[in-house]
Write a protein that holds these residues in place. Structure first.
Motif, PDB file in Angstrom:
ATOM      1  N   ASP A  20       0.822  -1.210   0.000  1.00  0.00           N
ATOM      2  CA  ASP A  20       0.000   0.000   0.000  1.00  0.00           C
ATOM      3  C   ASP A  20       0.857   1.261   0.000  1.00  0.00           C
ATOM      4  N   TYR A  21       1.813   1.367   0.922  1.00  0.00           N
ATOM      5  CA  TYR A  21       2.565   2.627   0.978  1.00  0.00           C
ATOM      6  C   TYR A  21       3.597   2.729  -0.134  1.00  0.00           C
ATOM      7  N   MET A  22       4.085   1.608  -0.651  1.00  0.00           N
ATOM      8  CA  MET A  22       5.018   1.690  -1.771  1.00  0.00           C
ATOM      9  C   MET A  22       4.305   2.169  -3.028  1.00  0.00           C
ATOM     10  N   ARG A  23       3.064   1.744  -3.234  1.00  0.00           N
ATOM     11  CA  ARG A  23       2.291   2.214  -4.384  1.00  0.00           C
ATOM     12  C   ARG A  23       1.990   3.708  -4.262  1.00  0.00           C
ATOM     13  N   LYS A  24       1.701   4.143  -3.050  1.00  0.00           N
ATOM     14  CA  LYS A  24       1.404   5.566  -2.846  1.00  0.00           C
ATOM     15  C   LYS A  24       2.631   6.435  -3.127  1.00  0.00           C
ATOM     16  N   ASN A  25       3.827   5.933  -2.785  1.00  0.00           N
ATOM     17  CA  ASN A  25       5.045   6.731  -2.966  1.00  0.00           C
ATOM     18  C   ASN A  25       5.572   6.696  -4.389  1.00  0.00           C
ATOM     19  N   GLY A  26       5.154   5.713  -5.175  1.00  0.00           N
ATOM     20  CA  GLY A  26       5.446   5.686  -6.604  1.00  0.00           C
ATOM     21  C   GLY A  26       6.907   5.855  -6.958  1.00  0.00           C
ATOM     22  N   ASN A  27       7.215   6.902  -7.726  1.00  0.00           N
ATOM     23  CA  ASN A  27       8.575   7.113  -8.225  1.00  0.00           C
ATOM     24  C   ASN A  27       9.479   7.862  -7.249  1.00  0.00           C
ATOM     25  N   ALA A  28       9.003   8.123  -6.045  1.00  0.00           N
ATOM     26  CA  ALA A  28       9.871   8.738  -5.035  1.00  0.00           C
ATOM     27  C   ALA A  28      11.031   7.788  -4.711  1.00  0.00           C
ATOM     28  N   ILE A  29      12.177   8.347  -4.344  1.00  0.00           N
ATOM     29  CA  ILE A  29      13.334   7.519  -4.007  1.00  0.00           C
ATOM     30  C   ILE A  29      13.035   6.738  -2.734  1.00  0.00           C
ATOM     31  N   CYS A  30      13.310   5.444  -2.772  1.00  0.00           N
ATOM     32  CA  CYS A  30      13.083   4.580  -1.616  1.00  0.00           C
ATOM     33  C   CYS A  30      14.367   4.354  -0.839  1.00  0.00           C
ATOM     34  N   GLN A  31      15.469   4.048  -1.549  1.00  0.00           N
ATOM     35  CA  GLN A  31      16.693   3.671  -0.852  1.00  0.00           C
ATOM     36  C   GLN A  31      17.928   4.114  -1.625  1.00  0.00           C
ATOM     37  N   ILE A  32      18.999   4.361  -0.857  1.00  0.00           N
ATOM     38  CA  ILE A  32      20.294   4.778  -1.400  1.00  0.00           C
ATOM     39  C   ILE A  32      21.376   3.943  -0.746  1.00  0.00           C
ATOM     40  N   ASP A  33      22.316   3.444  -1.546  1.00  0.00           N
ATOM     41  CA  ASP A  33      23.528   2.820  -1.010  1.00  0.00           C
ATOM     42  C   ASP A  33      24.599   3.903  -0.957  1.00  0.00           C
ATOM     43  N   ALA A  34      24.922   4.366   0.242  1.00  0.00           N
ATOM     44  CA  ALA A  34      25.881   5.469   0.392  1.00  0.00           C
ATOM     45  C   ALA A  34      27.271   5.082  -0.081  1.00  0.00           C
TER      46      ALA A  34
END
Length: 527
Positions: A20-34
């Motif tokens: 549910d929340y991943m669909r709502k966030n769509g193309n927003a960045i989820c994760q970064i490998d620093a």
């Protein structure tokens, strides 16, 4: 928990919550490998997770089949975890560096149907599985015939993701997380937590969104074999961008990540706070809206030093919990904590808490008297495939014997003292290591310290201090011994000597590895 889902049912679980929340966030960045600078969107993470969940079905896996994940914090490591939640596969996160003999302990308890590991660990996993006779498919992170990418490429006839439906199952019966918890007590144990357990804990671990509503970063330093790693993986992407690193965590790297990505929140352990504050490279901590601290005792001096480096409106949140509780049972905030070191207040009315004398088994009602903390509540977990161990840690009336020493103040606040099994015994006296450590830390030349004991034929144990010098100071063993002798009674003096170390050994979660320290001092040069 209410989940917006087109196929509503009475058994909404963490898989529904995640989708549910991943669909709502769509193309927003989820994760970064620093470590590499790689980024991945919520849509991509969801797509890969659903595709892997479909692969699980093709492999014949069904809700209740178990999975092991042993990986570093790269962009692939959480994909099997998310797919497992969607599919109803209980996940056991384990230390990615475990060797074959150590893996046997966990595999024989969990009996995984599928295991994910780093490429370099493939042979260790294969050897363990063959030697123990498990029917386990191995999937590696990275390139190769057994890789995660190769598995998802294998099945070309998968249904369109738009038609994919999250598995439905009883959230009170199907486990979500099989948490390995060896800690300081010896042989490994695996705590089984259901979806219902964890759904009740989401609010405690969530980092609130920024006041302006923008998605800022949050720093994840926990790998998946810690409960905090599970909650970070699950909750950080709701309002934030999850920043982590695929390379080993060092003080320098943590400082660089904070200075570059300016996270709004993270979970810190006291053993990481001290080197960050004392490091020659400056770390700008004013970016934090909230800092959650847990994992071990924090001294009031260190907490004061930390608070001085934060913004005035930054919230410092101290928490106490255990995997067996399903998360947190006590919490406090910085203003209260700076008044009484390590004070932790009851955070949820659903929990019943009492302090019990380890010697008599009777409840201690007087204030400021130390005993073992017992907890009873709605989220108590069991040890997976180990009913005897489960029975041993619960009282007849359902209280969990935490193994942690606390006392209760006149104002009804609980103060953490030490692990019960970490108490030292000098003659007929009980010595609490943090009490001695607190005195030693008052010396300006001490950056960190761990107090332990060495066996003695007449006295039981002699107290030893392992000290990390602060750069630029040339303190001696005599200085430390004199300081302790000046402030503490003879039973707490350093009869076993002082050991100087460059750093204290820590566990993967950043706690001081007290058992390792205890073994180290037996052969170290004690001055």
């Amino acid at each position: 928990m209410t989940v917006a889902w087109k196929k509503r049912c009475d058994n909404n679980h963490l898989g529904h919550f995640f989708v549910d929340y991943m669909r709502k966030n769509g193309n927003a960045i989820c994760q970064i490998d620093a470590a590499t600078g790689e980024e991945e969107s919520c849509a991509s993470v969801l797509s890969r997770s659903i595709r892997l969940a479909q692969c699980f079905g093709k492999l014949g896996l069904v809700p209740g089949d178990t999975m092991v994940i042993g990986g570093r914090n790269h962009l692939d490591v959480h994909i099997p975890f998310y797919a497992g939640m969607i599919s109803g596969l209980p996940v056991s996160g384990i230390d990615p560096a475990l060797k074959s003999n150590e893996l046997k302990c966990y595999f024989n308890i969990v009996k995984p149907k599928i295991a994910f590991c780093e490429n370099a660990m493939y042979e260790e996993y294969k050897h363990t599985i063959q030697e123990e006779g498990h029917n386990t498919k191995i999937v590696t992170f990275g390139a190769g015939d057994n890789s995660l990418d190769k598995l998802m490429e294998t099945y070309q006839d998968l249904q369109p993701q738009e038609e994919f439906q999250v598995a439905i199952f009883n959230t009170d019966e199907v486990y979500c997380w099989l948490a390995s918890t060896s800690g300081s007590t010896g042989r490994p144990k695996v705590v089984a937590l259901t979806h219902s357990h964890l759904l009740q804990m989401l609010d405690f671990f969530r980092i609130p969104p920024a006041k302006n509503g923008l998605r800022r970063t949050a720093l994840n330093l926990s790998t998946l074999h810690w409960l905090s790693g599970l909650f970070n993986a699950l909750l950080m992407p709701i309002h934030h961008i999850k920043v982590q690193t695929s390379t080993p965590v060092t003080t320098e790297l943590v400082i660089d990540i904070i200075n570059k990505y300016k996270p709004a929140g993270t979970l810190f352990t006291p053993t990481l706070i001290a080197p960050v504050l004392h490091h020659e490279n400056h770390c700008d901590l004013t970016c934090f809206d909230i800092l959650k601290i847990g994992g071990s005792k924090i001294h009031s001096e260190l907490l004061s030093s930390l608070k001085a480096r934060l913004r005035e409106d930054t919230v410092i949140y101290l928490a106490y919990g255990q995997t067996e509780i399903g998360g947190l049972s006590l919490e406090s905030f910085s203003e209260e904590s700076l008044t009484v070191a390590n004070v932790i207040g009851t955070n949820e009315p659903k929990f019943e808490i009492k302090i019990v004398s380890p010697e008599t088994g009777k409840e201690i009602l007087e204030p400021n008297v130390t005993g073992e903390l017992h907890v009873r509540g709605p989220r108590m977990a069991c040890y997976y495939n180990d009913p005897k161990e489960t029975e041993s840690v619960f009282t007849e009336d359902g209280f969990l014997k935490t193994g942690d020493l606390f006392y209760k103040t006149e104002h009804g606040r609980y103060v953490f003292v030490e692990r019960l099994k970490m108490l030292l015994k000098y003659k007929n006296y009980q010595v609490i290591p943090p009490e001695v450590e607190k005195v030693i830390l008052t010396h300006p030349g001490v950056a960190d310290v761990c107090v332990t004991g060495v066996p003695h034929p007449d006295d039981g144990e002699h107290i030893v201090a392992c000290v990390v010098r602060r750069p630029g100071y040339h303190i001696s063993a005599g200085d430390i011994k004199e300081l302790v002798a000046k402030h503490l009674s003879p039973s707490k003096h350093l009869h076993g000597g002082v050991v100087f170390l460059d750093t204290l050994p820590t566990t993967a979660s950043g706690k001081v590895a007290r058992l390792q320290v205890k073994k180290l001092v037996l052969s170290a040069n004690r001055e």
